[in-house]
Write a protein that holds these residues in place. Structure first.
Motif, short mmCIF file in Angstrom:
data_model
loop_
_atom_site.label_atom_id
_atom_site.label_comp_id
_atom_site.label_asym_id
_atom_site.label_seq_id
_atom_site.Cartn_x
_atom_site.Cartn_y
_atom_site.Cartn_z
N THR A 1 -29.35 -49.25 -1.55
CA THR A 1 -28.71 -49.89 -2.49
C THR A 1 -27.29 -50.61 -1.94
O THR A 1 -26.94 -50.04 -0.86
CB THR A 1 -28.15 -49.10 -3.75
OG1 THR A 1 -27.49 -48.13 -3.22
CG2 THR A 1 -29.58 -48.49 -4.24
N VAL B 1 -24.48 -50.21 -3.49
CA VAL B 1 -23.36 -49.07 -3.50
C VAL B 1 -23.37 -48.16 -2.37
O VAL B 1 -22.50 -47.64 -1.89
CB VAL B 1 -23.80 -48.26 -4.72
CG1 VAL B 1 -22.65 -47.03 -4.75
CG2 VAL B 1 -23.49 -49.11 -6.02
N GLU B 2 -24.70 -47.88 -1.78
CA GLU B 2 -24.79 -46.95 -0.64
C GLU B 2 -24.33 -47.67 0.69
O GLU B 2 -23.68 -46.98 1.40
CB GLU B 2 -26.60 -46.40 -0.58
CG GLU B 2 -26.48 -45.56 0.56
CD GLU B 2 -28.00 -45.17 0.46
OE1 GLU B 2 -28.36 -44.41 1.61
OE2 GLU B 2 -28.74 -45.29 -0.39
N GLU C 1 -20.58 -47.45 0.91
CA GLU C 1 -20.11 -46.08 1.21
C GLU C 1 -20.16 -45.78 2.79
O GLU C 1 -19.61 -45.19 3.09
CB GLU C 1 -21.00 -44.93 0.43
CG GLU C 1 -20.69 -43.54 0.69
CD GLU C 1 -19.29 -43.36 0.10
OE1 GLU C 1 -18.45 -42.54 0.55
OE2 GLU C 1 -18.68 -44.18 -0.96
N GLU D 1 -20.97 -57.79 -3.09
CA GLU D 1 -20.29 -57.00 -3.89
C GLU D 1 -19.77 -55.65 -2.85
O GLU D 1 -19.18 -54.85 -3.42
CB GLU D 1 -21.13 -56.27 -4.95
CG GLU D 1 -21.23 -57.51 -6.07
CD GLU D 1 -22.19 -57.09 -7.08
OE1 GLU D 1 -22.65 -55.93 -7.13
OE2 GLU D 1 -22.53 -57.81 -7.93
N ALA E 1 -16.35 -53.25 -2.95
CA ALA E 1 -16.52 -51.71 -3.17
C ALA E 1 -16.03 -51.14 -2.06
O ALA E 1 -15.27 -50.12 -2.21
CB ALA E 1 -18.05 -51.59 -3.37
#
Length: 383
Positions: free
Chosen positions: A344, A346-347, A350, A374, A378
């Protein structure tokens, strides 16, 4: 490497050819790979069954396989093809890996962490390779299938095995460490990845600490001394490592060079030809481990100076189609490029977070539907 019949008989309920004493040159779960004189392990999932691909495994060079005992044996199977009957092929793969690890008996270093585990694995392996045969995890083979395959790929003369361990849920690291039985373990960092499964960063820290469950003999545990969430576990650590006064072993006097850093650790001056200050800490884990193993500072520095990581490009692929790029690049075996796959955005954010500074250049390439842009807000914390 050779997986002999005695190891297979120790984890199997029986075999197709009773008096067969053959050995196998390797173990594979993927019929797309050549496996000359190899052992095929047909894994079974919700939407696939490796038992259906036994003919392809034979065409790829397999001369034997683990076989779920309730599965019918194909009539066209060659008479000389060996089957070892087991209750569950995945559990048998894991048991076989554990048995082979015990047979080879290397010094195993387990490495986990939300970020930095792959880089730390590479640094540790490079440092230890100065005096002995070293085996390490390839690619991202760091899960319940990849760790057994990593162990089973060890050469028989392996002195050090550097095994990366990943996870999505609580209990997964505990399973992996019980298979690998590490003599030493490193926890590089605690992040936010998979927080949806673990509830909180405290839950992530507890899950990473599971790596201590399988420690044997020396039982050296090194982890991030700058991470408050790990401080409740300090008594379990051989040492903690970091830049702050809270760390038992402090990294000090860090100075930036054009292509890396100089720093002090344990009273000695070190030079690292890698960018990213977080990599100083990753190198510190390797230095301390090598010192405990009796390596001289001169040897450690020599190996650090020859790291083939300088100038690498840290490549992160995202999503289902991104995995195709990841796998294609893996096939090229370009050691100058570090590859990581994220499911993802998000991952991916990170993963990228430790690398981000005001001077970082990130090239983004994707369709608009993935909304990969995005990843930068983030990473930057929304600024």
């Amino acid at each position: 490497m050779k997986i002999d019949a005695s190891l297979l008989k120790s984890i199997a309920k029986g075999s197709r050819l009773k008096e067969d004493r053959r050995g196998f040159s390797g173990v594979s779960t993927d019929t797309r790979q050549r496996m000359e004189n190899g052992l095929f392990v047909p894994l079974k999932g919700e939407r696939f069954d490796g038992h259906r691909f036994i003919e392809q495994a034979i065409e790829a060079g397999a001369t034997g396989a683990l076989w779920k005992e309730q599965e019918p044996v194909p009539e066209q199977l060659p008479e000389t093809f060996q089957l070892y009957y087991v209750e569950d092929t995945l559990k048998a793969l894991q048991a076989l890996a554990q048995a082979y690890r015990e047979k080879v008996n290397p010094f195993v270093i387990g490495i986990t962490g939300s970020n930095g585990k792959t880089t730390t694995k590479d640094i540790v392996a490079s440092v230890l390779a100065g005096t002995a045969a070293v085996h390490k995890t390839k690619g991202n083979l760091n899960n319940h299938i990849g760790v057994p395959l990593t162990l089973l790929a060890m050469p028989e003369d392996c002195t050090y095995a550097v095994v990366e361990m990943g996870m999505n849920h609580a209990g997964e690291i505990s399973t992996l460490t019980q298979i690998a039985k590490p003599n030493a373990a490193i926890i590089t960092s605690i992040g936010d990845a998979h927080i949806e499964h673990l509830g909180s960063r405290e839950g992530i820290a507890a899950a990473k600490m599971e790596i201590a469950d399988g420690l044997i003999k020396e039982s050296w545990l090194l982890f991030d001394g700058d991470e408050p969430l790990l401080s409740p576990y300090n008594e379990q650590a051989e040492t903690t490592v970091g830049f702050s006064d809270q760390a038992a072993t402090k990294i000090s006097d860090v100075k930036t060079l054009e292509n890396g850093y100089v720093f002090y650790l344990n009273g000695a001056r070190w030079q690292l030809t890698m960018l990213g200050k977080h990599n100083v800490k990753n190198a510190a884990y390797a230095i301390l481990l090598a010192q405990k193993l009796g390596f001289s500072n001169a040897m450690i520095q020599k190996q650090l100076s020859s790291l083939a990581i300088t100038g690498m490009r840290h490549v992160v692929t995202v999503g289902k189609k991104g995995r195709w790029i990841y796998e294609a690049q893996l096939d090229k075996k370009d050691s100058r490029i570090s590859l990581v796959h994220a499911d993802t955005v998000v991952e991916a954010a990170e993963i990228l977070k430790p690398y981000y500074t005001k001077d970082t250049v990130v090239l983004i390439k994707a369709s608009r539907g993935l909304a990969l842009e995005e990843v930068l807000p983030a990473v930057k914390g929304g600024n």
